[in-house]
Write a protein that holds these residues in place. Sequence first.
Motif, PDB file in Angstrom:
ATOM      1  N   TRP A  16       0.844  -1.183   0.000  1.00  0.00           N
ATOM      2  CA  TRP A  16       0.000   0.000   0.000  1.00  0.00           C
ATOM      3  C   TRP A  16       0.883   1.237   0.000  1.00  0.00           C
ATOM      4  O   TRP A  16       1.994   1.212   0.547  1.00  0.00           O
ATOM      5  CB  TRP A  16      -0.897   0.038   1.248  1.00  0.00           C
ATOM      6  CG  TRP A  16      -2.061  -0.891   1.218  1.00  0.00           C
ATOM      7  CD1 TRP A  16      -2.257  -1.969   0.410  1.00  0.00           C
ATOM      8  CD2 TRP A  16      -3.207  -0.821   2.078  1.00  0.00           C
ATOM      9  NE1 TRP A  16      -3.452  -2.583   0.700  1.00  0.00           N
ATOM     10  CE2 TRP A  16      -4.050  -1.902   1.720  1.00  0.00           C
ATOM     11  CE3 TRP A  16      -3.590   0.026   3.105  1.00  0.00           C
ATOM     12  CZ2 TRP A  16      -5.261  -2.132   2.373  1.00  0.00           C
ATOM     13  CZ3 TRP A  16      -4.805  -0.193   3.756  1.00  0.00           C
ATOM     14  CH2 TRP A  16      -5.633  -1.265   3.388  1.00  0.00           C
ATOM     15  N   VAL A  43      -3.365   4.989   1.549  1.00  0.00           N
ATOM     16  CA  VAL A  43      -3.731   5.678   2.783  1.00  0.00           C
ATOM     17  C   VAL A  43      -3.692   7.174   2.516  1.00  0.00           C
ATOM     18  O   VAL A  43      -2.719   7.694   1.968  1.00  0.00           O
ATOM     19  CB  VAL A  43      -2.766   5.324   3.937  1.00  0.00           C
ATOM     20  CG1 VAL A  43      -3.041   6.206   5.148  1.00  0.00           C
ATOM     21  CG2 VAL A  43      -2.908   3.857   4.324  1.00  0.00           C
ATOM     22  N   TRP A 105      -8.294  -1.323  -1.605  1.00  0.00           N
ATOM     23  CA  TRP A 105      -8.887  -0.539  -0.525  1.00  0.00           C
ATOM     24  C   TRP A 105      -8.157   0.780  -0.319  1.00  0.00           C
ATOM     25  O   TRP A 105      -6.945   0.880  -0.535  1.00  0.00           O
ATOM     26  CB  TRP A 105      -8.875  -1.329   0.783  1.00  0.00           C
ATOM     27  CG  TRP A 105      -9.753  -2.533   0.761  1.00  0.00           C
ATOM     28  CD1 TRP A 105      -9.383  -3.816   0.485  1.00  0.00           C
ATOM     29  CD2 TRP A 105     -11.168  -2.566   1.015  1.00  0.00           C
ATOM     30  NE1 TRP A 105     -10.469  -4.659   0.551  1.00  0.00           N
ATOM     31  CE2 TRP A 105     -11.577  -3.913   0.876  1.00  0.00           C
ATOM     32  CE3 TRP A 105     -12.116  -1.597   1.351  1.00  0.00           C
ATOM     33  CZ2 TRP A 105     -12.892  -4.318   1.057  1.00  0.00           C
ATOM     34  CZ3 TRP A 105     -13.428  -1.994   1.537  1.00  0.00           C
ATOM     35  CH2 TRP A 105     -13.811  -3.326   1.387  1.00  0.00           C
ATOM     36  N   SER A 107      -7.654   3.606   2.759  1.00  0.00           N
ATOM     37  CA  SER A 107      -7.835   3.914   4.175  1.00  0.00           C
ATOM     38  C   SER A 107      -7.787   5.416   4.369  1.00  0.00           C
ATOM     39  O   SER A 107      -6.850   6.074   3.891  1.00  0.00           O
ATOM     40  CB  SER A 107      -6.736   3.231   4.999  1.00  0.00           C
ATOM     41  OG  SER A 107      -6.774   3.641   6.347  1.00  0.00           O
ATOM     42  N   VAL A 138     -12.091   2.195   3.830  1.00  0.00           N
ATOM     43  CA  VAL A 138     -12.030   1.817   5.241  1.00  0.00           C
ATOM     44  C   VAL A 138     -11.624   3.051   6.030  1.00  0.00           C
ATOM     45  O   VAL A 138     -10.886   3.910   5.530  1.00  0.00           O
ATOM     46  CB  VAL A 138     -11.039   0.658   5.503  1.00  0.00           C
ATOM     47  CG1 VAL A 138     -11.514  -0.621   4.855  1.00  0.00           C
ATOM     48  CG2 VAL A 138      -9.634   1.005   5.038  1.00  0.00           C
ATOM     49  N   GLU A 140      -9.893   4.872   9.419  1.00  0.00           N
ATOM     50  CA  GLU A 140      -8.861   4.641  10.416  1.00  0.00           C
ATOM     51  C   GLU A 140      -9.408   4.932  11.815  1.00  0.00           C
ATOM     52  O   GLU A 140      -9.998   5.992  12.045  1.00  0.00           O
ATOM     53  CB  GLU A 140      -7.645   5.520  10.140  1.00  0.00           C
ATOM     54  CG  GLU A 140      -6.929   5.172   8.850  1.00  0.00           C
ATOM     55  CD  GLU A 140      -5.690   6.013   8.628  1.00  0.00           C
ATOM     56  OE1 GLU A 140      -5.236   6.687   9.577  1.00  0.00           O
ATOM     57  OE2 GLU A 140      -5.169   6.004   7.490  1.00  0.00           O
ATOM     58  N   HIS A 162      -9.704   0.221   9.659  1.00  0.00           N
ATOM     59  CA  HIS A 162      -8.252   0.082   9.688  1.00  0.00           C
ATOM     60  C   HIS A 162      -7.794   0.529  11.074  1.00  0.00           C
ATOM     61  O   HIS A 162      -7.817   1.718  11.394  1.00  0.00           O
ATOM     62  CB  HIS A 162      -7.618   0.956   8.596  1.00  0.00           C
ATOM     63  CG  HIS A 162      -6.120   0.995   8.628  1.00  0.00           C
ATOM     64  ND1 HIS A 162      -5.382   1.913   7.913  1.00  0.00           N
ATOM     65  CD2 HIS A 162      -5.210   0.236   9.299  1.00  0.00           C
ATOM     66  CE1 HIS A 162      -4.100   1.722   8.147  1.00  0.00           C
ATOM     67  NE2 HIS A 162      -3.967   0.719   8.983  1.00  0.00           N
ATOM     68  N   THR A 164      -5.342   1.593  13.833  1.00  0.00           N
ATOM     69  CA  THR A 164      -4.042   2.253  13.790  1.00  0.00           C
ATOM     70  C   THR A 164      -3.488   2.464  15.195  1.00  0.00           C
ATOM     71  O   THR A 164      -4.154   2.218  16.185  1.00  0.00           O
ATOM     72  CB  THR A 164      -4.152   3.617  13.093  1.00  0.00           C
ATOM     73  OG1 THR A 164      -5.040   4.468  13.845  1.00  0.00           O
ATOM     74  CG2 THR A 164      -4.688   3.461  11.676  1.00  0.00           C
ATOM     75  N   SER A 201      -2.761  -2.164  11.457  1.00  0.00           N
ATOM     76  CA  SER A 201      -1.374  -1.815  11.144  1.00  0.00           C
ATOM     77  C   SER A 201      -0.532  -1.807  12.407  1.00  0.00           C
ATOM     78  O   SER A 201      -0.925  -1.234  13.429  1.00  0.00           O
ATOM     79  CB  SER A 201      -1.299  -0.454  10.443  1.00  0.00           C
ATOM     80  OG  SER A 201      -1.867   0.552  11.238  1.00  0.00           O
TER      81      SER A 201
END
Length: 375
Positions: A16, A43, A105, A107, A138, A140, A162, A164, A201
């Motif tokens: 990603w 992201v 995806w 994020s 998604v 975060e 997601h 984090t 993550s």
Amino acid sequence: MTVPLGRLTRADTSVWLDGVGRDLLRGGTFARMAALYGVSGAVTGPACLAWPINSTQQYDRELAQCAASGVTAEDALRSLIACNARWACDVLRPLHQASAGMDGWVSVGMDPRPAHDALHTVAEAHAVRQLVGRPNLVVEIPATNAGLQAMRTCLAEGIGVHATRVFSPSRLLRVHEAFQAGLEQAVRAGRGPASAAAFASFAVGHLDQAADVFLARVGTARAERLRGQIAIATARLAHERWQSLAHTGLRAERLLWHVFTVPRRDPAHPRNPAHDDARRAESLSLPGTITLLPEATLRALASHGPGADHVLLGRFPAAREVMDEAAALGLDVEAVAETLARRSLAAAVAGWAELADTVDAAMNGELVRPPAHVQ
């Protein structure tokens, strides 16, 4: 033809791209990078806006429209974030469809201030999803105690998550439990496990930096040998635990390595941050996982190819040995992780407030930018 990214390509590790903002989206740069390097996710969020708004005119037209419509600075900020996320989602939408929802995806980072308020976090997630309006999104959510509760609710309601700011294996285990509870609720509600994706993550880079600071204070030859290895060892043990968790037949959540670090000056150990991040990425090239890379590290991996085998590559016993030795030196990884999570969230909250002030100044015509030659 896809450019090989060293060991990541051979290990079937997904990649990603971090920091996907307007500079990469405009002109098709992100689309070309996705095709060239096999990037399967992105992201984006508030961090992508600070420099462009402060130093360029990229968002001036949109901010002027927001000002004319009378929206608040924070609503304008959300609108800009949503626009970038929508754009990135559209770039990756064909991949998302072709992979039946496994890849493609995007994020998106949200307002971090409700991180200790589960209800407010869920409400923010609903608002962001509605603003973006794309199925391959998604949101975060920081892995605070309230965040874990919000993750369960979001997944149960069909919103992809997601997780984090995860810095320790114990917190990762709690994230897994929250994911499974939320997905089970979704199934009971008739939504099915594919209705929402779940990613977690593990912040390898930040943990690496913090551990190295501790080891530098210890100052012994024994401590010096461990520099740059603590976070990788911790992450590999976390992955081992992650794999061993019994799934319920639902679509398994995916583990994502966050290898990026904030550059620091260390005269005793001068390093290129992109090379450090590339080393971490290759050391954690584990099948089925995702590696989140900033643009500089992505290009470094593509340019230099695979590096030398890392001492921990494929050796879980070696990772345990490293952690045992670190503990003998007095390093408490759980305590370090708690400190990192607290400081990381505080920095995000401060960054959001500062960015909102900048947006407000730009909307009111009060933003003073540096001269063009400084940009």
